[in-house]
Structures are given as C-alpha cells and as structure tokens.
Design a protein around this motif. Structure first.
Motif, short mmCIF file in Angstrom:
data_model
loop_
_atom_site.label_atom_id
_atom_site.label_comp_id
_atom_site.label_asym_id
_atom_site.label_seq_id
_atom_site.Cartn_x
_atom_site.Cartn_y
_atom_site.Cartn_z
N VAL A 61 0.84 -1.20 0.00
CA VAL A 61 0.00 0.00 0.00
C VAL A 61 0.87 1.25 0.00
CG1 VAL A 61 -1.76 1.31 1.25
CG2 VAL A 61 -1.90 -1.18 1.16
N GLY A 62 1.92 1.25 0.80
CA GLY A 62 2.82 2.40 0.87
C GLY A 62 3.46 2.72 -0.47
N GLN A 63 3.90 1.71 -1.19
CA GLN A 63 4.54 1.93 -2.48
C GLN A 63 3.55 2.52 -3.48
OE1 GLN A 63 6.56 -1.55 -3.92
NE2 GLN A 63 7.66 -1.87 -2.00
N ALA A 64 2.33 1.99 -3.50
CA ALA A 64 1.31 2.53 -4.42
C ALA A 64 0.93 3.96 -4.04
CB ALA A 64 0.08 1.63 -4.39
N VAL A 123 -7.43 -5.62 1.61
CA VAL A 123 -7.02 -4.81 0.47
C VAL A 123 -6.51 -5.76 -0.62
CG1 VAL A 123 -5.49 -2.99 -0.35
CG2 VAL A 123 -6.43 -2.87 1.97
N ILE A 124 -7.17 -5.72 -1.77
CA ILE A 124 -6.83 -6.64 -2.86
C ILE A 124 -5.80 -5.97 -3.77
CG2 ILE A 124 -7.73 -7.96 -4.81
CD1 ILE A 124 -8.68 -8.92 -2.08
N GLY A 125 -4.58 -6.47 -3.67
CA GLY A 125 -3.50 -5.93 -4.49
C GLY A 125 -2.30 -6.86 -4.44
N ALA A 126 -1.48 -6.83 -5.48
CA ALA A 126 -0.28 -7.66 -5.51
C ALA A 126 0.63 -7.27 -4.35
CB ALA A 126 0.45 -7.47 -6.84
N GLY A 127 1.07 -8.26 -3.61
CA GLY A 127 1.93 -8.00 -2.46
C GLY A 127 1.20 -8.01 -1.14
N GLY A 128 -0.13 -7.94 -1.16
CA GLY A 128 -0.88 -8.01 0.07
C GLY A 128 -0.83 -9.40 0.68
N SER A 129 -0.71 -9.49 2.01
CA SER A 129 -0.54 -10.79 2.66
C SER A 129 -1.73 -11.70 2.43
CB SER A 129 -0.28 -10.60 4.16
OG SER A 129 -1.33 -9.89 4.77
N CYS A 130 -2.95 -11.16 2.51
CA CYS A 130 -4.13 -12.00 2.31
C CYS A 130 -4.21 -12.47 0.86
CB CYS A 130 -5.39 -11.22 2.68
SG CYS A 130 -6.91 -12.17 2.42
N PHE A 131 -3.93 -11.58 -0.08
CA PHE A 131 -3.99 -11.95 -1.50
C PHE A 131 -2.93 -13.01 -1.81
CE2 PHE A 131 -3.11 -11.17 -6.06
CZ PHE A 131 -4.39 -11.39 -6.56
N ARG A 132 -1.73 -12.84 -1.25
CA ARG A 132 -0.67 -13.83 -1.47
C ARG A 132 -1.06 -15.18 -0.88
NH1 ARG A 132 3.74 -13.00 1.36
NH2 ARG A 132 3.09 -11.13 2.47
N MET A 133 -1.70 -15.16 0.28
CA MET A 133 -2.13 -16.39 0.92
C MET A 133 -3.13 -17.14 0.03
SD MET A 133 -3.92 -16.89 4.65
CE MET A 133 -2.72 -15.78 5.38
N ILE A 134 -4.08 -16.40 -0.51
CA ILE A 134 -5.09 -17.03 -1.37
C ILE A 134 -4.44 -17.61 -2.62
CG2 ILE A 134 -7.08 -16.54 -2.85
CD1 ILE A 134 -8.04 -14.57 -0.73
N LEU A 135 -3.51 -16.86 -3.23
CA LEU A 135 -2.85 -17.35 -4.44
C LEU A 135 -2.09 -18.64 -4.17
CD1 LEU A 135 -1.39 -14.16 -6.19
CD2 LEU A 135 -3.54 -15.34 -6.62
N ARG A 136 -1.39 -18.70 -3.04
CA ARG A 136 -0.61 -19.90 -2.74
C ARG A 136 -1.51 -21.09 -2.43
NH1 ARG A 136 4.27 -17.16 0.92
NH2 ARG A 136 4.98 -15.73 -0.72
N LEU A 137 -2.62 -20.85 -1.79
CA LEU A 137 -3.57 -21.94 -1.56
C LEU A 137 -4.09 -22.49 -2.89
CD1 LEU A 137 -5.69 -20.54 1.42
CD2 LEU A 137 -4.16 -22.52 1.49
N ILE A 138 -4.43 -21.60 -3.81
CA ILE A 138 -4.96 -22.02 -5.10
C ILE A 138 -3.90 -22.79 -5.89
CG2 ILE A 138 -5.77 -21.18 -7.35
CD1 ILE A 138 -7.10 -18.85 -5.80
N ARG A 139 -2.67 -22.33 -5.85
CA ARG A 139 -1.61 -22.96 -6.65
C ARG A 139 -1.20 -24.33 -6.10
NH1 ARG A 139 1.41 -17.17 -7.10
NH2 ARG A 139 0.51 -16.52 -9.10
#
Length: 484
Positions: free
Chosen positions: A21-24, A163-179
């Motif tokens: 979020v800070g970078q964006a 917060v849905i965005g690349a690099g977010g911990s929740c979004f990364r968690m969901i992606l890794r579960l799916i993969r």
C-alpha cells in the motif's frame, strides 16, 4: 537519498512505505507532494527504484525508537501510518503483538506532536459491530487508533477489510492456496462475509484525506462494491487464474490448527496468519462509507480488483527475473544480530505514572529476589543490579533525564556482566504509560546478551520473563489496594 526540490509543496511522510500500500501511495503522491518514505530496513531503501526519484526522500526509522521516529518526522506536514507488526523485529521477541502495536503507534503520535504534524492518516481495519469479546487482533485495531490520538494530533482513520493488491498478505495467501491445493478443507468461519477493497481505491481514498478537515478525528469505513465470503473470494480468483478448485467445509478445524496448516502451505509467517484467522470468525462489513459517497467512489467490483492484482503480480515476477539475471541472484547475507525485544503490559495503579513504575521496579526487585539481588543507585543516576557476593554489576542502567517524561521513563543499558554494549545498537529499558494511563508497558529494546545465545535462551531469557510476570502481579495487587 535527499529531496532535491526547493518548492513549497506540503511534505508527506509514509510510515510503512516499503509495503504494497505504501509503495502505491507514494506513486500517487509524488506529483503533488514532497514525499518521505520511512522504513526500518536499510536494504529495502537501497534496492528500491523509487529512491531514484527527485521528489522522494527515504529515511531509515525504527519506530520502536522514539528518537528515530522524531528524526523521521522532522519537517513533515502530514503523516500516513501504514505500519504492521507481523514480522519479528528481533531475533528473540517476548510479548504480544498487540502491545508492540501500541508502542509503535504511541511513538509515532508523540513524534508527530513534537514535529508539528497537522494530521495523521491511519489505515486500520474494519471492526465487528459487537466489538466486545473479539480477539486481540481486532481489539488491537481500536488500541492503535486510541494510541495515535493520545497526543493531540488530529487523526483520520480509514477502516478497511482486505485490500486486494499484488503484495498483500491476504492476497498472497489465497494465491498460494490455489496454486498448491486442488482441494481445500475450509473451517466454518471461512463462510463469514468480508468487504474487500481494491488497492487502487484505497490509495485514492488515503490521498483524498490529506488536509480534509471533515475527516479529522473520524473513523471511516471503506470497502469495494461487493461483499463476499472468503470461500467465494478463493473460487473467483481461482476462476480468473483458469484453475478449478474444490472447497469442503468442516466444523472441527480449530483456529490454532488452521493457522499452522495455512503457514505450512503458504509459507507466510505464523504471526500474520494467526491475526488473519483470528479476524475471520466475524463479518467485517463497511457500514459508514460516507467518504466514498462524497467522492463518488463506490469501489471496484471484486473480480476487477482481483484481475488487476493478478496482472500486477505477473509484472512483478517478470521484474524480479530481470533483476536476478542482472545481478546473478546473489545478495550478501547480513550477519544475524542476537538482539532481544521484550514487551510486557501491566495494569497501572490509579494515580500513578510511568516514572513511579520505574522507581517502584528498582525498589521492588531486590525485595522480591532478596538476598540474591540488590540494587545500588549511584549519584550520577546509574542503577547497578548486583548479585550477592559479586562486585561487578549484572546490569548497569543509566537514567536518561533528557529523554524521560513523567509518562515515559527511559534507561539506557550501559554495562554489566550480562550485556554487550559495544555494538551500534543502543540497548534500553523503558516504562511507558498508555491508553489513558490505564496500563504501563515495560519494554526492553535492542538488548544484546553477552553469554552464548543458546545459553541465554535457556536461562536469562526465562528468568527475565518470570521477573516481569512477578512484577505485573505486584502492580495488579497495588492497583487493587489503591482502588479499594
């Protein structure tokens, strides 16, 4: 890198600037503001491409240090607080994340007050309608808000869900579960509703709060145009990725087991996962979204936000591969420092302050450990903690008159048989009253033991915890006595 512009644009500081979020947010603000990125990690500063921008200055500031926080906020007009404490800040960390959150927020608010900051803007989290009885990770959000407001600087709080965005911990968690998992076992609380918001939307809302007086001293809910369950989010993202996934609900999966399982599958630190799982049992829906209504920003639909995040994640992977090819994938490893942080929160007796708690500790300890330990106060303000029969002190603490106030007493660790003081890190012990004076936090920062690490973990570290818990019980009895 220092700001090279000489214009009179407002100066905005971002604590947590290295986060996604800070970078964006930095990208959005640099055209209209002079931006200062605050980060604890010097390596991130040197590797960031943003450090080449003329309108950006990076300042290294460990917010556990009030002195560094003050230096970081010098000359700042508006300050964003985007800090999360899911990653350990020392090799050994004793204490609860909630208490460390309070210290960080309290330091930031004190430093902002001293620097003359006009407004603090905090990205917090949504709170369930029934806040009583919710787990510490959710109560911590309210405590951080209270700590930021405690020193008089106007505070604007945006309460967001995921917060849905690349690099977010929740979004990364969901992606890794799916993969990794074609089939997933889901606890029943994954059926709780949540109000996600796109990274692009949260950045617009954060920027819109700068200097907006109608948001001062307000806690404002924000969210996207959709509310979903966690299961629905996983299935929608899997569909966008072109993967078919099956989810099976179970009733018996305990939060502790869920946290360990998620950490094992995703590789995300356990403390972050625990905080995430702890909030999943409650519906987190934004109710008071008046700022979005006034700005005409209903929020992106979840599917669109997730699609943008997946595209950004793919670009990020490509950039990492280019950097690995350019630098050969070699990065020097920094030698691990055997530093310790211990943070304990206790009830503060009515009418007492942090200065009293510090002096009381020095008088209580030799009584509690008599005849093994005695405390000798030298004329120059140093405290010697002496073991019976040994002339040299186990620890030497030096009172800092310049850095102490009635509500925060500071001692530097300046010597002793048990401590190393020959490093760049300056060990210190503090007594700090927080949350309207109801509690005192006793914290040791950057303590570096002299004895071998394995021996310290098995002896001195455990003794310190026992002493702190005993002192906490003593303060609790004092509070009951005074209250009666």
């Amino acid at each position: 890198m220092q700001i090279k512009c000489s214009d009179q644009r407002p100066v905005v500081a971002i604590a947590g600037a290295s986060g996604f979020v800070g970078q964006a947010l930095m990208k959005r603000l640099m055209n209209n503001y002079r931006v200062i990125g605050l980060t604890r990690n010097e390596k991130k500063v040197s590797e960031s491409e943003r450090s080449r921008c003329l309108n950006l200055e990076w300042r290294q500031a460990d917010l556990f240090s009030l002195l560094e926080a003050e230096k970081g906020l010098q000359g700042v007009d508006y300050a964003f607080y985007l800090v999360r404490t899911g990653v350990p800040s020392a090799r050994l960390t004793q204490g609860k994340i909630q208490d460390m959150d309070v210290i960080l927020a309290d330091n930031f608010a004190r430093a902002a007050k001293k620097a003359g900051v006009k407004q603090i803007i905090y990205l917090g989290g949504l709170i369930p309608e029934q806040a009583n009885g919710v787990p510490g990770c959710l109560q911590s959000r309210l405590e951080v808000e209270a700590a930021l407001r405690a020193h008089g600087v106007p505070v604007t709080v945006l309460r967001a869900g995921i917060v849905i965005g690349a690099g977010g911990s929740c979004f990364r968690m969901i992606l890794r579960l799916i993969r990794h998992l074609p089939m997933m076992i889901c606890p029943r609380w994954m059926s709780s509703e949540v109000h996600p918001i796109a990274l692009q939307d949260i950045v617009v809302l954060l920027a819109a709060c700068i200097g907006r007086e109608e948001t001062y001293s307000q806690s404002i809910d924000v969210g996207g145009s959709d509310t979903l369950t966690y299961k629905q989010m996983i299935l929608q993202i899997a569909e966008l990725m072109g993967k078919k996934r099956r989810l099976y609900s179970v009733q018996f999966l305990a939060p502790v087991v869920s946290s360990l399982w998620l950490t094992a599958v995703t590789g995300i630190p356990l403390q972050q996962v625990k905080s995430f799982v702890g909030s999943m049992k409650y519906p987190l829906i934004g109710k008071r979204r008046w700022l979005q209504q006034r700005l005409g920003l209903p929020g992106l639909p979840f599917a669109e936000a997730a699609c943008l995040a997946l595209q950004e994640e793919a670009r990020g992977k490509t950039e990492k591969r280019k950097q690995a090819a350019l630098f050969g994938g070699k990065h020097g490893k920094k030698k691990r420092l055997n530093n310790v942080r211990s943070v304990q929160r206790f009830v503060l007796p009515r009418g007492r302050n942090a200065d009293w708690a510090g002096r009381e500790y020095a008088e209580w300890l030799p009584r509690h450990l008599k005849p093994m330990i005695r405390v000798y106060q030298k004329k120059d303000g140093r405290l010697w903690f002496l073991l019976a029969g040994v002339k040299k002190p186990l620890l030497e603490l030096t009172y800092s008159k310049e850095r102490s106030t009635p509500d925060r007493t500071l001692y530097y660790i300046t010597g002793g048989i048990l401590a190393r003081v020959d490093t760049q890190r300056r060990g210190r012990m503090e007594f700090r009253q927080v949350l309207d004076g109801r509690y005192v936090i006793v914290a040791i920062h950057e303590f570096i033991p002299r004895m071998p690490w394995f021996l310290y973990r098995a002896t001195q570290a455990l003794v310190h915890l026992w002493v702190m818990r005993s002192y906490g019980r003593y303060l609790h009895l004092q509070a009951e006595r005074i209250g009666g």
